[in-house]
Scaffold this motif. Structure first.
Motif, PDB file in Angstrom:
ATOM      1  N   ALA A 107       0.571 -21.657   1.243  1.00 47.84           N
ATOM      2  CA  ALA A 107      -0.685 -21.609   1.991  1.00 47.84           C
ATOM      3  C   ALA A 107      -1.596 -20.482   1.521  1.00 47.84           C
ATOM      4  CB  ALA A 107      -0.397 -21.453   3.477  1.00 47.84           C
ATOM      5  N   ASP A 108      -1.326 -19.932   0.326  1.00 48.84           N
ATOM      6  CA  ASP A 108      -2.190 -18.863  -0.166  1.00 48.84           C
ATOM      7  C   ASP A 108      -3.625 -19.352  -0.301  1.00 48.84           C
ATOM      8  OD1 ASP A 108      -0.329 -16.895  -0.288  1.00 48.84           O
ATOM      9  OD2 ASP A 108       0.119 -17.122  -2.411  1.00 48.84           O
ATOM     10  N   PRO A 109      -4.597 -18.531   0.052  1.00 50.76           N
ATOM     11  CA  PRO A 109      -5.996 -18.920  -0.075  1.00 50.76           C
ATOM     12  C   PRO A 109      -6.431 -18.969  -1.532  1.00 50.76           C
ATOM     13  CG  PRO A 109      -5.827 -16.623   0.572  1.00 50.76           C
ATOM     14  CD  PRO A 109      -4.430 -17.178   0.598  1.00 50.76           C
ATOM     15  N   VAL A 110      -7.502 -19.680  -1.800  1.00 46.19           N
ATOM     16  CA  VAL A 110      -8.087 -19.764  -3.136  1.00 46.19           C
ATOM     17  C   VAL A 110      -9.380 -18.966  -3.109  1.00 46.19           C
ATOM     18  CG1 VAL A 110      -9.000 -21.291  -4.911  1.00 46.19           C
ATOM     19  CG2 VAL A 110      -7.019 -22.010  -3.552  1.00 46.19           C
ATOM     20  N   LEU A 111      -9.407 -17.853  -3.818  1.00 45.95           N
ATOM     21  CA  LEU A 111     -10.533 -16.928  -3.722  1.00 45.95           C
ATOM     22  C   LEU A 111     -11.832 -17.569  -4.178  1.00 45.95           C
ATOM     23  CD1 LEU A 111      -8.898 -13.589  -4.975  1.00 45.95           C
ATOM     24  CD2 LEU A 111      -9.018 -14.514  -2.643  1.00 45.95           C
ATOM     25  N   ARG A 112     -11.786 -18.361  -5.238  1.00 46.89           N
ATOM     26  CA  ARG A 112     -13.034 -18.924  -5.758  1.00 46.89           C
ATOM     27  C   ARG A 112     -13.679 -19.868  -4.738  1.00 46.89           C
ATOM     28  NH1 ARG A 112     -11.969 -22.226 -11.097  1.00 46.89           N
ATOM     29  NH2 ARG A 112     -14.059 -23.017 -10.635  1.00 46.89           N
ATOM     30  N   ASP A 113     -12.873 -20.628  -3.996  1.00 41.06           N
ATOM     31  CA  ASP A 113     -13.429 -21.526  -2.989  1.00 41.06           C
ATOM     32  C   ASP A 113     -13.995 -20.760  -1.801  1.00 41.06           C
ATOM     33  OD1 ASP A 113     -12.658 -23.621  -4.576  1.00 41.06           O
ATOM     34  OD2 ASP A 113     -10.895 -24.157  -3.393  1.00 41.06           O
ATOM     35  N   LEU A 114     -13.257 -19.741  -1.372  1.00 47.04           N
ATOM     36  CA  LEU A 114     -13.749 -18.922  -0.262  1.00 47.04           C
ATOM     37  C   LEU A 114     -15.049 -18.215  -0.634  1.00 47.04           C
ATOM     38  CD1 LEU A 114     -10.346 -17.314   0.811  1.00 47.04           C
ATOM     39  CD2 LEU A 114     -11.624 -19.057   2.081  1.00 47.04           C
ATOM     40  N   ALA A 115     -15.110 -17.684  -1.860  1.00 46.32           N
ATOM     41  CA  ALA A 115     -16.310 -16.976  -2.302  1.00 46.32           C
ATOM     42  C   ALA A 115     -17.498 -17.927  -2.395  1.00 46.32           C
ATOM     43  CB  ALA A 115     -16.058 -16.299  -3.652  1.00 46.32           C
ATOM     44  N   PRO A 163       2.712 -15.736   4.229  1.00 44.65           N
ATOM     45  CA  PRO A 163       1.888 -16.192   5.330  1.00 44.65           C
ATOM     46  C   PRO A 163       2.580 -17.330   6.067  1.00 44.65           C
ATOM     47  CG  PRO A 163       0.641 -16.110   3.269  1.00 44.65           C
ATOM     48  CD  PRO A 163       2.096 -15.961   2.934  1.00 44.65           C
ATOM     49  N   THR A 164       2.319 -17.436   7.357  1.00 41.13           N
ATOM     50  CA  THR A 164       2.815 -18.556   8.135  1.00 41.13           C
ATOM     51  C   THR A 164       1.745 -19.634   8.115  1.00 41.13           C
ATOM     52  OG1 THR A 164       4.061 -17.059   9.544  1.00 41.13           O
ATOM     53  CG2 THR A 164       3.650 -19.287  10.385  1.00 41.13           C
ATOM     54  N   PRO A 165       1.938 -20.682   7.321  1.00 46.28           N
ATOM     55  CA  PRO A 165       0.848 -21.639   7.146  1.00 46.28           C
ATOM     56  C   PRO A 165       0.630 -22.496   8.373  1.00 46.28           C
ATOM     57  CG  PRO A 165       2.824 -22.398   6.029  1.00 46.28           C
ATOM     58  CD  PRO A 165       3.125 -21.019   6.568  1.00 46.28           C
ATOM     59  N   THR A 166      -0.625 -22.773   8.680  1.00 48.50           N
ATOM     60  CA  THR A 166      -0.932 -23.760   9.708  1.00 48.50           C
ATOM     61  C   THR A 166      -0.986 -25.145   9.071  1.00 48.50           C
ATOM     62  OG1 THR A 166      -3.292 -23.366   9.351  1.00 48.50           O
ATOM     63  CG2 THR A 166      -2.230 -22.114  11.075  1.00 48.50           C
ATOM     64  N   THR A 167      -1.251 -25.186   7.774  1.00 45.15           N
ATOM     65  CA  THR A 167      -1.201 -26.431   7.025  1.00 45.15           C
ATOM     66  C   THR A 167      -0.557 -26.151   5.693  1.00 45.15           C
ATOM     67  OG1 THR A 167      -3.375 -26.098   6.027  1.00 45.15           O
ATOM     68  CG2 THR A 167      -3.307 -27.329   8.086  1.00 45.15           C
ATOM     69  N   GLY A 168       0.003 -27.198   5.083  1.00 42.45           N
ATOM     70  CA  GLY A 168       0.519 -27.140   3.732  1.00 42.45           C
ATOM     71  C   GLY A 168       0.244 -28.482   3.094  1.00 42.45           C
ATOM     72  N   CYS A 169       0.353 -28.562   1.790  1.00 36.98           N
ATOM     73  CA  CYS A 169       0.042 -29.817   1.143  1.00 36.98           C
ATOM     74  C   CYS A 169       0.893 -29.997  -0.094  1.00 36.98           C
ATOM     75  CB  CYS A 169      -1.438 -29.904   0.777  1.00 36.98           C
ATOM     76  SG  CYS A 169      -1.978 -28.643  -0.401  1.00 36.98           S
ATOM     77  N   ALA A 170       1.083 -31.255  -0.470  1.00 36.21           N
ATOM     78  CA  ALA A 170       1.728 -31.618  -1.719  1.00 36.21           C
ATOM     79  C   ALA A 170       0.919 -32.738  -2.340  1.00 36.21           C
ATOM     80  CB  ALA A 170       3.164 -32.067  -1.473  1.00 36.21           C
ATOM     81  N   VAL A 171       0.684 -32.658  -3.627  1.00 35.76           N
ATOM     82  CA  VAL A 171      -0.142 -33.635  -4.322  1.00 35.76           C
ATOM     83  C   VAL A 171       0.708 -34.365  -5.358  1.00 35.76           C
ATOM     84  CG1 VAL A 171      -2.092 -33.946  -5.885  1.00 35.76           C
ATOM     85  CG2 VAL A 171      -2.288 -32.361  -3.968  1.00 35.76           C
ATOM     86  N   THR A 172       0.641 -35.680  -5.347  1.00 44.32           N
ATOM     87  CA  THR A 172       1.271 -36.491  -6.385  1.00 44.32           C
ATOM     88  C   THR A 172       0.190 -37.256  -7.126  1.00 44.32           C
ATOM     89  OG1 THR A 172       3.250 -36.763  -5.030  1.00 44.32           O
ATOM     90  CG2 THR A 172       2.973 -38.291  -6.860  1.00 44.32           C
TER      91      THR A 172
END
Length: 458
Positions: A24-32, A347-356
Protein backbone atom coordinates in the motif's frame (compact mmCIF):
# COMPACT_ATOMS: atom_id res chain seq x y z
CA UNK A 1 9.79 -11.43 -8.52
CA UNK A 2 10.22 -13.32 -11.78
CA UNK A 3 11.58 -11.22 -14.61
CA UNK A 4 9.20 -10.57 -17.54
CA UNK A 5 10.99 -9.80 -20.79
CA UNK A 6 8.27 -10.16 -23.44
CA UNK A 7 4.54 -10.59 -23.81
CA UNK A 8 3.28 -13.92 -25.10
CA UNK A 9 -0.11 -15.48 -25.47
CA UNK A 10 0.18 -16.75 -21.91
CA UNK A 11 -1.00 -14.77 -18.91
CA UNK A 12 1.79 -12.77 -17.25
CA UNK A 13 1.75 -11.63 -13.61
CA UNK A 14 3.19 -8.23 -12.83
CA UNK A 15 4.11 -6.33 -9.68
CA UNK A 16 3.55 -2.63 -9.09
CA UNK A 17 7.15 -2.02 -7.94
CA UNK A 18 10.21 -4.12 -8.61
CA UNK A 19 11.65 -2.91 -5.33
CA UNK A 20 10.76 -4.72 -2.08
CA UNK A 21 8.12 -2.14 -1.21
CA UNK A 22 4.94 -2.49 0.82
CA UNK A 23 1.73 -3.24 -1.01
CA UNK A 24 0.00 0.00 0.00
CA UNK A 25 2.98 2.33 -0.37
CA UNK A 26 1.98 5.66 -1.95
CA UNK A 27 3.21 6.72 -5.38
CA UNK A 28 4.87 10.11 -5.05
CA UNK A 29 4.52 11.13 -8.68
CA UNK A 30 0.74 10.61 -8.61
CA UNK A 31 0.31 12.43 -5.33
CA UNK A 32 2.44 15.33 -6.56
CA UNK A 33 0.57 15.59 -9.85
CA UNK A 34 -2.70 15.84 -7.94
CA UNK A 35 -1.21 18.82 -6.09
CA UNK A 36 -0.03 20.49 -9.29
CA UNK A 37 3.72 20.02 -8.77
CA UNK A 38 6.34 17.50 -9.83
CA UNK A 39 8.39 15.31 -7.50
CA UNK A 40 11.72 14.33 -8.97
CA UNK A 41 15.04 12.70 -8.29
CA UNK A 42 18.59 13.04 -9.53
CA UNK A 43 19.79 9.87 -11.24
CA UNK A 44 22.95 8.10 -12.35
CA UNK A 45 22.40 7.01 -15.94
CA UNK A 46 24.39 3.79 -15.69
CA UNK A 47 22.09 2.53 -12.91
CA UNK A 48 18.78 3.04 -14.71
CA UNK A 49 17.81 -0.62 -14.76
CA UNK A 50 16.72 -3.29 -12.29
CA UNK A 51 15.30 -2.12 -8.98
CA UNK A 52 16.93 1.32 -9.24
CA UNK A 53 15.29 1.92 -12.61
CA UNK A 54 11.95 0.48 -11.50
CA UNK A 55 11.67 2.74 -8.46
CA UNK A 56 12.85 5.77 -10.47
CA UNK A 57 10.20 5.19 -13.11
CA UNK A 58 7.37 4.32 -10.75
CA UNK A 59 7.83 6.96 -8.05
CA UNK A 60 9.09 10.14 -9.76
CA UNK A 61 7.72 12.27 -12.58
CA UNK A 62 10.90 14.30 -13.12
CA UNK A 63 14.55 13.25 -13.28
CA UNK A 64 17.78 15.22 -13.25
CA UNK A 65 21.05 13.80 -14.59
CA UNK A 66 23.48 14.11 -11.68
CA UNK A 67 26.58 14.47 -13.87
CA UNK A 68 25.72 13.46 -17.41
CA UNK A 69 24.96 16.96 -18.75
CA UNK A 70 27.80 18.85 -17.10
CA UNK A 71 30.38 20.51 -19.33
CA UNK A 72 33.26 18.19 -18.43
CA UNK A 73 31.14 15.17 -19.32
CA UNK A 74 29.56 16.27 -22.59
CA UNK A 75 32.46 18.29 -24.07
CA UNK A 76 35.67 16.72 -22.68
CA UNK A 77 37.60 18.04 -25.67
CA UNK A 78 36.85 21.32 -27.38
CA UNK A 79 34.23 20.81 -30.05
CA UNK A 80 34.05 17.05 -29.39
CA UNK A 81 30.88 15.91 -27.62
CA UNK A 82 29.87 12.76 -25.74
CA UNK A 83 26.11 12.54 -25.35
CA UNK A 84 25.82 8.87 -24.33
CA UNK A 85 24.96 9.36 -20.65
CA UNK A 86 22.69 12.34 -21.22
CA UNK A 87 20.86 10.50 -23.99
CA UNK A 88 20.23 7.54 -21.67
CA UNK A 89 18.63 9.81 -19.09
CA UNK A 90 16.40 11.60 -21.60
CA UNK A 91 15.38 8.36 -23.29
CA UNK A 92 14.51 6.80 -19.92
CA UNK A 93 12.43 9.82 -18.95
CA UNK A 94 10.45 9.74 -22.19
CA UNK A 95 9.82 6.00 -21.83
CA UNK A 96 8.44 6.61 -18.33
CA UNK A 97 6.39 9.75 -18.91
CA UNK A 98 8.79 11.96 -16.92
CA UNK A 99 10.05 15.50 -17.22
CA UNK A 100 13.79 16.20 -17.40
CA UNK A 101 15.64 18.92 -15.53
CA UNK A 102 18.81 19.72 -17.48
CA UNK A 103 21.76 20.21 -15.13
CA UNK A 104 23.87 22.22 -15.75
CA UNK A 105 25.09 24.42 -18.63
CA UNK A 106 27.51 26.93 -17.04
CA UNK A 107 29.26 26.16 -13.75
CA UNK A 108 32.62 26.96 -12.21
CA UNK A 109 33.19 23.29 -11.32
CA UNK A 110 33.53 20.06 -13.33
CA UNK A 111 34.80 21.94 -16.36
CA UNK A 112 36.99 20.05 -18.84
CA UNK A 113 40.72 20.62 -18.48
CA UNK A 114 40.99 22.41 -21.81
CA UNK A 115 38.55 25.04 -20.56
CA UNK A 116 39.53 25.27 -16.89
CA UNK A 117 43.23 25.68 -17.65
CA UNK A 118 43.03 27.27 -21.08
CA UNK A 119 43.93 30.86 -21.88
CA UNK A 120 41.40 32.75 -23.97
CA UNK A 121 40.62 36.34 -24.82
CA UNK A 122 37.40 37.71 -23.39
CA UNK A 123 35.72 37.50 -26.79
CA UNK A 124 36.84 33.92 -27.34
CA UNK A 125 35.74 32.81 -23.88
CA UNK A 126 32.30 34.35 -24.36
CA UNK A 127 31.97 32.59 -27.71
CA UNK A 128 33.09 29.26 -26.21
CA UNK A 129 30.43 29.58 -23.51
CA UNK A 130 27.55 30.60 -25.76
CA UNK A 131 28.47 27.98 -28.36
CA UNK A 132 28.45 25.28 -25.67
CA UNK A 133 25.07 26.41 -24.35
CA UNK A 134 23.63 26.58 -27.86
CA UNK A 135 24.91 23.14 -28.84
CA UNK A 136 23.65 21.35 -25.74
CA UNK A 137 20.26 23.04 -25.55
CA UNK A 138 19.69 22.57 -29.28
CA UNK A 139 20.42 18.85 -29.04
CA UNK A 140 17.64 18.38 -26.50
CA UNK A 141 15.25 21.02 -27.80
CA UNK A 142 11.70 20.10 -26.89
CA UNK A 143 12.84 17.28 -24.58
CA UNK A 144 14.03 19.27 -21.52
CA UNK A 145 11.45 20.99 -19.35
CA UNK A 146 13.80 23.02 -17.11
CA UNK A 147 17.45 23.97 -17.56
CA UNK A 148 19.79 25.02 -14.76
CA UNK A 149 21.48 27.50 -17.05
CA UNK A 150 23.91 28.98 -14.52
CA UNK A 151 24.83 27.07 -11.38
CA UNK A 152 26.26 28.43 -8.12
CA UNK A 153 27.28 31.96 -9.18
CA UNK A 154 27.50 33.39 -5.64
CA UNK A 155 29.83 33.46 -2.66
CA UNK A 156 28.46 32.82 0.84
CA UNK A 157 28.23 36.57 1.53
CA UNK A 158 26.07 37.10 -1.55
CA UNK A 159 28.77 38.61 -3.76
CA UNK A 160 29.60 37.18 -7.17
CA UNK A 161 31.81 34.09 -7.15
CA UNK A 162 35.22 34.63 -8.74
CA UNK A 163 34.83 31.95 -11.42
CA UNK A 164 36.65 31.78 -14.74
CA UNK A 165 33.64 33.31 -16.45
CA UNK A 166 33.04 36.08 -13.92
CA UNK A 167 36.70 37.01 -13.61
CA UNK A 168 37.00 37.62 -17.35
CA UNK A 169 33.50 38.57 -18.45
CA UNK A 170 31.93 40.04 -15.34
CA UNK A 171 28.30 39.50 -14.44
CA UNK A 172 27.28 39.77 -18.11
CA UNK A 173 28.22 36.11 -18.64
CA UNK A 174 25.00 35.13 -16.88
CA UNK A 175 22.78 37.19 -19.19
CA UNK A 176 24.60 35.88 -22.24
CA UNK A 177 24.16 32.26 -21.15
CA UNK A 178 20.43 32.74 -20.58
CA UNK A 179 19.93 34.48 -23.92
CA UNK A 180 21.78 31.72 -25.76
CA UNK A 181 19.64 29.08 -24.04
CA UNK A 182 16.40 30.91 -24.87
CA UNK A 183 17.39 31.23 -28.53
CA UNK A 184 18.18 27.51 -28.69
CA UNK A 185 14.91 26.37 -27.06
CA UNK A 186 12.22 29.02 -26.53
CA UNK A 187 9.94 26.55 -24.70
CA UNK A 188 12.26 25.33 -21.93
CA UNK A 189 12.09 27.00 -18.51
CA UNK A 190 15.44 28.65 -17.67
CA UNK A 191 16.70 28.65 -14.06
CA UNK A 192 19.55 29.99 -12.00
CA UNK A 193 20.51 27.56 -9.23
CA UNK A 194 22.54 27.76 -5.99
CA UNK A 195 23.03 26.24 -2.54
CA UNK A 196 22.72 27.81 0.93
CA UNK A 197 20.07 30.17 -0.39
CA UNK A 198 17.17 28.23 1.12
CA UNK A 199 16.47 30.61 4.00
CA UNK A 200 16.78 34.39 4.20
CA UNK A 201 20.33 35.61 4.74
CA UNK A 202 23.29 37.22 2.97
CA UNK A 203 23.56 34.66 0.17
CA UNK A 204 19.85 34.53 -0.60
CA UNK A 205 19.77 38.33 -0.45
CA UNK A 206 22.55 38.35 -3.03
CA UNK A 207 20.56 36.01 -5.24
CA UNK A 208 17.44 38.13 -4.82
CA UNK A 209 19.35 41.23 -5.96
CA UNK A 210 20.89 39.32 -8.87
CA UNK A 211 17.49 38.15 -10.10
CA UNK A 212 16.17 41.69 -9.83
CA UNK A 213 19.07 42.96 -11.96
CA UNK A 214 18.61 40.23 -14.56
CA UNK A 215 14.90 40.91 -14.90
CA UNK A 216 15.54 44.65 -15.17
CA UNK A 217 17.86 43.89 -18.10
CA UNK A 218 15.21 41.82 -19.83
CA UNK A 219 17.15 38.58 -19.37
CA UNK A 220 14.87 35.57 -20.03
CA UNK A 221 15.05 34.03 -16.57
CA UNK A 222 12.06 31.88 -15.68
CA UNK A 223 13.00 30.45 -12.31
CA UNK A 224 15.29 30.18 -9.30
CA UNK A 225 16.45 26.83 -7.98
CA UNK A 226 17.14 26.33 -4.28
CA UNK A 227 19.33 23.27 -3.90
CA UNK A 228 18.27 22.24 -0.40
CA UNK A 229 21.36 20.35 0.76
CA UNK A 230 20.26 20.50 4.39
CA UNK A 231 21.45 19.21 7.76
CA UNK A 232 19.17 17.47 10.22
CA UNK A 233 17.82 20.02 12.70
CA UNK A 234 18.88 22.98 10.55
CA UNK A 235 16.06 23.36 8.02
CA UNK A 236 15.60 27.14 7.75
CA UNK A 237 12.47 28.43 9.47
CA UNK A 238 12.30 31.11 6.77
CA UNK A 239 12.23 28.66 3.83
CA UNK A 240 8.63 29.27 2.78
CA UNK A 241 8.88 33.03 3.20
CA UNK A 242 12.10 33.04 1.20
CA UNK A 243 10.56 31.05 -1.66
CA UNK A 244 7.58 33.41 -1.64
CA UNK A 245 9.64 36.58 -1.93
CA UNK A 246 11.38 35.21 -5.04
CA UNK A 247 8.04 34.09 -6.47
CA UNK A 248 6.80 37.63 -5.93
CA UNK A 249 9.48 38.77 -8.40
CA UNK A 250 7.51 36.92 -11.08
CA UNK A 251 9.69 33.82 -11.39
CA UNK A 252 9.10 30.16 -10.64
CA UNK A 253 10.89 28.60 -7.70
CA UNK A 254 11.85 24.97 -7.11
CA UNK A 255 13.70 22.82 -4.59
CA UNK A 256 16.23 21.24 -6.93
CA UNK A 257 18.67 19.04 -4.94
CA UNK A 258 17.02 18.12 -1.65
CA UNK A 259 18.74 15.87 0.86
CA UNK A 260 18.86 16.06 4.66
CA UNK A 261 22.00 14.51 6.10
CA UNK A 262 22.67 13.34 9.63
CA UNK A 263 25.61 12.20 11.72
CA UNK A 264 25.82 8.42 11.49
CA UNK A 265 24.66 6.01 12.68
CA UNK A 266 21.03 6.71 11.90
CA UNK A 267 18.68 6.12 14.83
CA UNK A 268 14.90 5.89 15.04
CA UNK A 269 14.82 9.35 16.60
CA UNK A 270 16.95 10.87 13.83
CA UNK A 271 14.91 9.20 11.11
CA UNK A 272 11.68 10.44 12.69
CA UNK A 273 13.04 13.99 12.74
CA UNK A 274 14.21 13.61 9.14
CA UNK A 275 10.68 12.57 8.19
CA UNK A 276 9.30 15.73 9.78
CA UNK A 277 11.83 17.85 7.90
CA UNK A 278 11.28 16.31 4.45
CA UNK A 279 7.58 16.88 5.05
CA UNK A 280 8.20 20.51 6.06
CA UNK A 281 10.28 21.25 2.95
CA UNK A 282 7.63 19.70 0.71
CA UNK A 283 4.92 21.70 2.48
CA UNK A 284 6.90 24.90 1.95
CA UNK A 285 6.86 24.31 -1.80
CA UNK A 286 3.15 23.47 -1.78
CA UNK A 287 2.39 26.70 0.06
CA UNK A 288 3.93 28.85 -2.70
CA UNK A 289 1.82 29.05 -5.84
CA UNK A 290 4.82 29.51 -8.13
CA UNK A 291 6.77 26.54 -6.71
CA UNK A 292 7.07 24.12 -9.63
CA UNK A 293 8.26 21.10 -7.69
CA UNK A 294 10.83 19.31 -5.55
CA UNK A 295 13.76 17.13 -6.62
CA UNK A 296 15.63 14.91 -4.18
CA UNK A 297 19.33 14.58 -4.95
CA UNK A 298 19.24 10.82 -5.31
CA UNK A 299 16.36 8.85 -3.81
CA UNK A 300 18.45 6.06 -2.22
CA UNK A 301 21.34 6.19 0.23
CA UNK A 302 23.28 3.89 -2.10
CA UNK A 303 23.42 6.68 -4.68
CA UNK A 304 24.10 9.67 -2.40
CA UNK A 305 27.12 11.96 -2.62
CA UNK A 306 27.06 12.81 1.09
CA UNK A 307 29.33 10.09 2.59
CA UNK A 308 32.11 10.84 0.10
CA UNK A 309 32.11 14.56 0.85
CA UNK A 310 31.12 14.55 4.53
CA UNK A 311 32.77 11.54 6.22
CA UNK A 312 30.69 10.22 9.11
CA UNK A 313 27.49 11.71 7.71
CA UNK A 314 24.82 10.25 5.45
CA UNK A 315 21.38 8.56 5.44
CA UNK A 316 20.26 11.71 3.62
CA UNK A 317 17.65 10.38 1.18
CA UNK A 318 14.09 8.94 1.35
CA UNK A 319 15.14 5.30 0.67
CA UNK A 320 17.80 3.24 2.38
CA UNK A 321 20.61 1.51 0.48
CA UNK A 322 18.43 -1.58 0.04
CA UNK A 323 15.67 0.40 -1.68
CA UNK A 324 13.38 0.23 1.34
CA UNK A 325 11.39 3.42 1.96
CA UNK A 326 12.43 5.28 5.11
CA UNK A 327 10.18 7.42 7.31
CA UNK A 328 11.22 10.43 5.19
CA UNK A 329 9.47 8.89 2.19
CA UNK A 330 6.21 8.71 4.13
CA UNK A 331 6.70 12.28 5.32
CA UNK A 332 6.88 13.42 1.71
CA UNK A 333 3.77 11.40 0.89
CA UNK A 334 1.86 12.88 3.83
CA UNK A 335 2.72 16.40 2.71
CA UNK A 336 1.35 15.48 -0.71
CA UNK A 337 -1.94 14.31 0.80
CA UNK A 338 -1.41 10.61 1.52
CA UNK A 339 -3.34 9.36 4.56
CA UNK A 340 -1.62 6.07 5.42
CA UNK A 341 -0.30 5.10 8.85
CA UNK A 342 2.59 7.59 8.66
CA UNK A 343 5.42 5.24 7.80
CA UNK A 344 8.37 4.06 9.77
CA UNK A 345 7.05 0.50 9.42
CA UNK A 346 4.60 -1.49 7.38
CA UNK A 347 1.58 0.67 6.65
CA UNK A 348 -1.77 -0.90 7.44
CA UNK A 349 -3.46 -0.73 4.06
CA UNK A 350 -7.11 0.16 3.70
CA UNK A 351 -6.89 -1.18 0.16
CA UNK A 352 -4.51 -3.42 -1.75
CA UNK A 353 -4.41 -4.56 -5.33
CA UNK A 354 -3.05 -7.22 -7.63
CA UNK A 355 -2.86 -6.84 -11.39
CA UNK A 356 -2.82 -9.66 -13.94
CA UNK A 357 -1.95 -8.75 -17.52
CA UNK A 358 -2.84 -11.22 -20.29
CA UNK A 359 -2.07 -10.94 -24.01
CA UNK A 360 -4.82 -12.72 -25.96
CA UNK A 361 -3.30 -12.36 -29.42
CA UNK A 362 -0.41 -10.60 -31.12
CA UNK A 363 0.44 -9.85 -34.76
CA UNK A 364 3.02 -7.84 -36.71
CA UNK A 365 1.95 -4.39 -35.59
CA UNK A 366 -0.67 -4.96 -32.93
CA UNK A 367 -1.96 -7.00 -30.04
CA UNK A 368 -5.02 -7.54 -27.85
CA UNK A 369 -4.70 -7.68 -24.04
CA UNK A 370 -6.91 -8.12 -20.99
CA UNK A 371 -6.13 -6.62 -17.58
CA UNK A 372 -7.65 -7.89 -14.34
CA UNK A 373 -7.53 -5.70 -11.24
CA UNK A 374 -8.19 -7.51 -7.96
CA UNK A 375 -8.99 -5.81 -4.63
CA UNK A 376 -6.80 -7.60 -2.08
CA UNK A 377 -7.61 -5.17 0.71
CA UNK A 378 -10.28 -5.16 3.39
CA UNK A 379 -12.30 -2.16 2.13
CA UNK A 380 -14.28 -1.74 -1.07
CA UNK A 381 -12.86 0.25 -3.96
CA UNK A 382 -15.41 2.78 -5.18
CA UNK A 383 -14.09 4.08 -8.46
CA UNK A 384 -10.62 3.25 -9.75
CA UNK A 385 -7.80 4.58 -11.89
CA UNK A 386 -5.07 2.20 -13.02
CA UNK A 387 -1.78 3.58 -14.38
CA UNK A 388 1.19 1.98 -16.04
CA UNK A 389 4.11 2.96 -18.26
CA UNK A 390 4.92 1.28 -21.57
CA UNK A 391 8.61 0.32 -21.73
CA UNK A 392 8.80 -0.25 -25.49
CA UNK A 393 6.76 2.51 -27.08
CA UNK A 394 3.43 0.67 -27.24
CA UNK A 395 0.15 2.55 -27.52
CA UNK A 396 -3.49 1.78 -26.85
CA UNK A 397 -5.74 2.16 -29.91
CA UNK A 398 -9.13 0.92 -28.63
CA UNK A 399 -10.45 -0.13 -25.21
CA UNK A 400 -13.54 -1.71 -23.66
CA UNK A 401 -14.89 -1.86 -20.08
CA UNK A 402 -12.66 1.12 -19.20
CA UNK A 403 -11.64 4.47 -20.65
CA UNK A 404 -7.95 4.31 -21.52
CA UNK A 405 -5.93 7.42 -22.36
CA UNK A 406 -2.23 7.87 -22.95
CA UNK A 407 0.31 10.69 -22.47
CA UNK A 408 3.69 9.79 -23.85
CA UNK A 409 4.54 6.36 -22.46
CA UNK A 410 2.11 6.58 -19.53
CA UNK A 411 -1.30 4.92 -19.90
CA UNK A 412 -4.29 5.60 -17.63
CA UNK A 413 -7.39 3.40 -17.39
CA UNK A 414 -10.52 4.69 -15.62
CA UNK A 415 -13.40 2.41 -14.68
CA UNK A 416 -16.62 2.13 -16.61
CA UNK A 417 -19.88 2.77 -14.75
CA UNK A 418 -20.67 -0.92 -14.35
CA UNK A 419 -17.31 -1.95 -12.83
CA UNK A 420 -16.48 1.06 -10.68
CA UNK A 421 -17.03 -0.81 -7.40
CA UNK A 422 -14.71 -3.68 -6.48
CA UNK A 423 -15.55 -5.44 -3.22
CA UNK A 424 -12.76 -6.98 -1.10
CA UNK A 425 -11.66 -10.11 -2.92
CA UNK A 426 -13.45 -9.00 -6.06
CA UNK A 427 -12.04 -7.96 -9.41
CA UNK A 428 -12.69 -5.90 -12.52
CA UNK A 429 -11.47 -6.75 -16.01
CA UNK A 430 -11.02 -4.55 -19.06
CA UNK A 431 -9.37 -5.04 -22.42
CA UNK A 432 -7.79 -3.12 -25.24
CA UNK A 433 -6.15 -3.29 -28.61
CA UNK A 434 -2.65 -1.87 -28.84
CA UNK A 435 0.04 -1.07 -31.38
CA UNK A 436 3.71 -1.99 -31.09
CA UNK A 437 6.90 -2.05 -33.16
CA UNK A 438 10.34 -3.44 -32.46
CA UNK A 439 9.42 -4.99 -29.13
CA UNK A 440 6.38 -5.68 -27.01
CA UNK A 441 7.95 -5.74 -23.58
CA UNK A 442 5.65 -5.98 -20.58
CA UNK A 443 5.07 -2.85 -18.49
CA UNK A 444 6.89 -3.09 -15.19
CA UNK A 445 4.63 -1.11 -12.83
CA UNK A 446 0.94 -0.67 -12.11
CA UNK A 447 -0.70 1.65 -9.58
CA UNK A 448 -4.35 1.59 -8.50
CA UNK A 449 -5.62 4.94 -7.18
CA UNK A 450 -2.00 5.90 -6.46
CA UNK A 451 -1.05 2.70 -4.61
CA UNK A 452 1.46 0.25 -6.07
CA UNK A 453 -0.05 -3.15 -6.81
CA UNK A 454 1.31 -6.42 -5.49
CA UNK A 455 2.30 -9.58 -7.39
CA UNK A 456 -0.55 -11.60 -8.92
CA UNK A 457 0.41 -15.16 -9.86
CA UNK A 458 -1.63 -16.79 -12.57
Amino acid sequence: MAAVSALTAATVALVGLAAPAHAADPVLRDLAAAKGIYYGTAVTSSKLSGTYGAVTGAQFDSITPANEMKWGTVEPNRGSFNWAGADRVVDFAEANGQQVRGHTLVWHSQMPNWLANGSFSNTELRTIMTDHVTTEVTRYKGRIDHWDVVNEPLNEDGTMRGSKFYNQLGESYIADAFRAARAADPAAKLYINDYNTDGTGPKSNGMYSLVQRLKAQGVPIDGVGFQGHLILGQVPATLQANLQRFADLGVEVAITELDIRMTLPATDAKLAQQKTEFKAVTNACLAVARCAGVTVWGFTDSDSWIPDVFPGEGAATPYDAGFQPKPAYYGIAEALGWTGDGGGGDPTPTTGCAVTYAVQSQWNTGFTANVTVRNTGSSPVNGWTLRWTWPSGQSVTQAWNATVTQSGAQATAVNAAHNAAIVPGGSATFGFNGAWSGGNTAPGAFTLNGAACAVALS
